[in-house]
Write an enzyme that holds these catalytic residues in place. Structure first.
Site, PDB file in Angstrom:
ATOM      1  N   THR A  83      -4.033   1.117   6.847  1.00  0.00           N
ATOM      2  CA  THR A  83      -2.673   0.912   6.350  1.00  0.00           C
ATOM      3  C   THR A  83      -1.765   0.761   7.566  1.00  0.00           C
ATOM      4  O   THR A  83      -2.071   1.323   8.623  1.00  0.00           O
ATOM      5  CB  THR A  83      -2.237   2.140   5.520  1.00  0.00           C
ATOM      6  OG1 THR A  83      -0.921   1.961   5.045  1.00  0.00           O
ATOM      7  CG2 THR A  83      -2.258   3.403   6.353  1.00  0.00           C
ATOM      8  N   HIS A  89       1.242   4.125  -2.597  1.00  0.00           N
ATOM      9  CA  HIS A  89       0.085   3.346  -2.130  1.00  0.00           C
ATOM     10  C   HIS A  89      -1.227   4.010  -2.522  1.00  0.00           C
ATOM     11  O   HIS A  89      -2.253   3.367  -2.585  1.00  0.00           O
ATOM     12  CB  HIS A  89       0.122   3.199  -0.606  1.00  0.00           C
ATOM     13  CG  HIS A  89       1.415   2.639  -0.116  1.00  0.00           C
ATOM     14  ND1 HIS A  89       1.695   1.286  -0.158  1.00  0.00           N
ATOM     15  CD2 HIS A  89       2.509   3.249   0.402  1.00  0.00           C
ATOM     16  CE1 HIS A  89       2.918   1.093   0.339  1.00  0.00           C
ATOM     17  NE2 HIS A  89       3.423   2.265   0.679  1.00  0.00           N
ATOM     18  N   HIS A 137      -8.981   5.359  -2.698  1.00  0.00           N
ATOM     19  CA  HIS A 137      -8.787   3.909  -2.860  1.00  0.00           C
ATOM     20  C   HIS A 137      -9.610   3.507  -4.080  1.00  0.00           C
ATOM     21  O   HIS A 137     -10.722   4.029  -4.281  1.00  0.00           O
ATOM     22  CB  HIS A 137      -9.284   3.161  -1.616  1.00  0.00           C
ATOM     23  CG  HIS A 137      -8.529   3.511  -0.368  1.00  0.00           C
ATOM     24  ND1 HIS A 137      -7.403   2.824   0.042  1.00  0.00           N
ATOM     25  CD2 HIS A 137      -8.725   4.491   0.548  1.00  0.00           C
ATOM     26  CE1 HIS A 137      -6.947   3.353   1.163  1.00  0.00           C
ATOM     27  NE2 HIS A 137      -7.723   4.372   1.489  1.00  0.00           N
TER      28      HIS A 137
HETATM   29  N1  LIG Z   1      -6.942   4.690   4.789  1.00  0.00           N
HETATM   30  S1  LIG Z   1      -5.785   5.379   5.643  1.00  0.00           S
HETATM   31  O1  LIG Z   1      -6.190   6.689   6.047  1.00  0.00           O
HETATM   32  O2  LIG Z   1      -5.424   4.488   6.724  1.00  0.00           O
HETATM   33  C1  LIG Z   1      -4.380   5.522   4.606  1.00  0.00           C
HETATM   34  C2  LIG Z   1      -4.066   4.506   3.714  1.00  0.00           C
HETATM   35  F1  LIG Z   1      -4.841   3.404   3.608  1.00  0.00           F
HETATM   36  C3  LIG Z   1      -2.938   4.595   2.922  1.00  0.00           C
HETATM   37  F2  LIG Z   1      -2.621   3.591   2.107  1.00  0.00           F
HETATM   38  C4  LIG Z   1      -2.118   5.710   2.973  1.00  0.00           C
HETATM   39  S2  LIG Z   1      -0.644   5.806   2.027  1.00  0.00           S
HETATM   40  C5  LIG Z   1       0.403   4.618   2.843  1.00  0.00           C
HETATM   41  C6  LIG Z   1       0.891   5.110   4.170  1.00  0.00           C
HETATM   42  C7  LIG Z   1       1.749   6.298   3.979  1.00  0.00           C
HETATM   43  C8  LIG Z   1       2.844   6.221   3.150  1.00  0.00           C
HETATM   44  C9  LIG Z   1       3.650   7.358   2.970  1.00  0.00           C
HETATM   45  C10 LIG Z   1       3.288   8.533   3.613  1.00  0.00           C
HETATM   46  C11 LIG Z   1       4.133   9.777   3.428  1.00  0.00           C
HETATM   47  O3  LIG Z   1       5.142   9.689   2.704  1.00  0.00           O
HETATM   48  O4  LIG Z   1       3.723  10.835   3.982  1.00  0.00           O
HETATM   49  C12 LIG Z   1       2.164   8.593   4.453  1.00  0.00           C
HETATM   50  C13 LIG Z   1       1.394   7.463   4.621  1.00  0.00           C
HETATM   51  C14 LIG Z   1      -2.422   6.738   3.834  1.00  0.00           C
HETATM   52  F3  LIG Z   1      -1.626   7.825   3.858  1.00  0.00           F
HETATM   53  C15 LIG Z   1      -3.548   6.661   4.671  1.00  0.00           C
HETATM   54  N2  LIG Z   1      -3.818   7.655   5.554  1.00  0.00           N
HETATM   55  C16 LIG Z   1      -2.745   8.203   6.347  1.00  0.00           C
HETATM   56  C17 LIG Z   1      -2.212   7.100   7.263  1.00  0.00           C
HETATM   57  C18 LIG Z   1      -0.761   7.161   7.629  1.00  0.00           C
HETATM   58  C19 LIG Z   1      -0.307   8.381   8.331  1.00  0.00           C
HETATM   59  C20 LIG Z   1      -1.276   8.911   9.347  1.00  0.00           C
HETATM   60  C21 LIG Z   1      -1.998  10.176   8.985  1.00  0.00           C
HETATM   61  C22 LIG Z   1      -2.316  10.368   7.542  1.00  0.00           C
HETATM   62  C23 LIG Z   1      -3.346   9.384   7.046  1.00  0.00           C
HETATM   63 ZN   LIG Z   2      -7.686   5.512   3.177  1.00  0.00          ZN
END
Ligand SMILES: NS(=O)(=O)c1c(F)c(F)c(SCCc2ccc(C(=O)O)cc2)c(F)c1NC1CCCCCCC1
Ligand SMILES: [Zn+2]
Length: 257
Positions: A199, A66, A94
């Protein structure tokens, strides 16, 4: 379809079916209408501590399908500018495509070429998983990426490794560098509002800071970001931004007039 726990930006309209918070009233990103922001003199400059990482430190850079994620040591903290201390978790980007820009937040309807998110958790929670569920449990520092006249040497540390993580799930390491260089020089001018992860699971626990000053990268660097990575089933990883969400009465504060 529902229940398989996996999601994509293509099916963002179905996210609330599987992740109820995604249909909540405090969602991110948002459009920042600069005529409606409220100046707050309480909003002090953001001060970061511990960001100048020695090159001997190896940081994990991963394509999670992603976005591209750089894991950060918890020793990086937000020392002030927030009501409590926060510890760094990761940063990610992004972006759009050669056809158009891809920031998540917009300002007066304007979408920027890209956006960096540095994600932090409140260390008073027992675990990151728990922090994610507490209001104010997470903080994200966001800055817009814009095309400027020359290469950004700080982003080069990440972009020169992108080809190593072209496929979803690939991981490599990046030598430590000054992580603060990835943010704008002026950390005193920003917008602040309460929102969510952009997300799934869209937890509404994020204290957002969106810096007013943008970060400049060269056209070649933005293009590298837009054309190198692959997401699900080898499709180009592009336009990994969620559409702006309604404020539902939330106020956006500004640290400047
Ligand atoms: N804009 S955001 O901060 O909401 C955001 C996105 F838009 C994102 F698209 C993402 S990546 C998608 C979510 C994801 C997928 C896999 C893993 C893993 O394998 O560790 C982790 C997360 C992504 F990682 C994040 N941030 C993450 C949110 C998911 C986990 C919470 C803490 C880390 C921040
Ligand atoms: Zn983000």
């Amino acid at each position: 379809g529902p229940g398989h726990g996996h999601w994509s930006y293509a099916d963002k309209d179905e996210w609330p079916l599987e992740f109820p918070d995604c249909g909540g009233q405090m969602q991110s990103p948002i459009n920042i209408d600069t005529n409606s922001t409220i100046f707050s003199r309480e909003l002090q400059p953001v001060v970061l501590a511990g960001y100048n990482l020695d090159p001997s430190e190896q940081l994990s850079l991963m394509n999670n399908g992603h976005t591209v994620v750089l894991r950060l040591p918890g020793s990086l903290t937000i020392a002030s500018g927030y009501p409590q201390e926060y510890r760094a978790m990761q940063l990610h980007l992004h972006w759009g495509s050669p056809e158009g820009p891809g920031s998540e937040h917009t300002v007066d309807g304007r979408r920027y070429d890209g956006e960096i998110h540095m994600v932090y958790y409140n260390p008073s929670s027992d675990s990151i998983k728990e922090a994610m569920r507490q209001p104010g449990g997470l903080a994200v520092l966001a800055a817009f990426l814009q095309v400027g006249p020359e290469d950004n040497v700080h982003y080069q540390h990440l972009l020169e490794q992108l080809h190593e993580v072209q496929e979803e799930g690939k991981e490599t390491t990046v030598a430590g560098f000054n992580i603060e260089g990835l943010l704008p020089a002026n950390l005193g001018r920003y917008y602040r509002y309460s929102g969510s992860l952009t997300t799934p699971s869209c937890y509404q626990t994020v204290n957002w800071t969106v810096f007013n000053q943008t970060v400049l990268l060269s056209k070649e660097q933005i293009s590298l970001l837009e054309t190198t990575l692959q997401g699900d089933d080898d499709k180009d990883l592009q336009n990994n931004f969620r559409l702006t969400q309604s404020l539902h009465g939330r106020k956006v504060l500004a640290s400047f007039q």
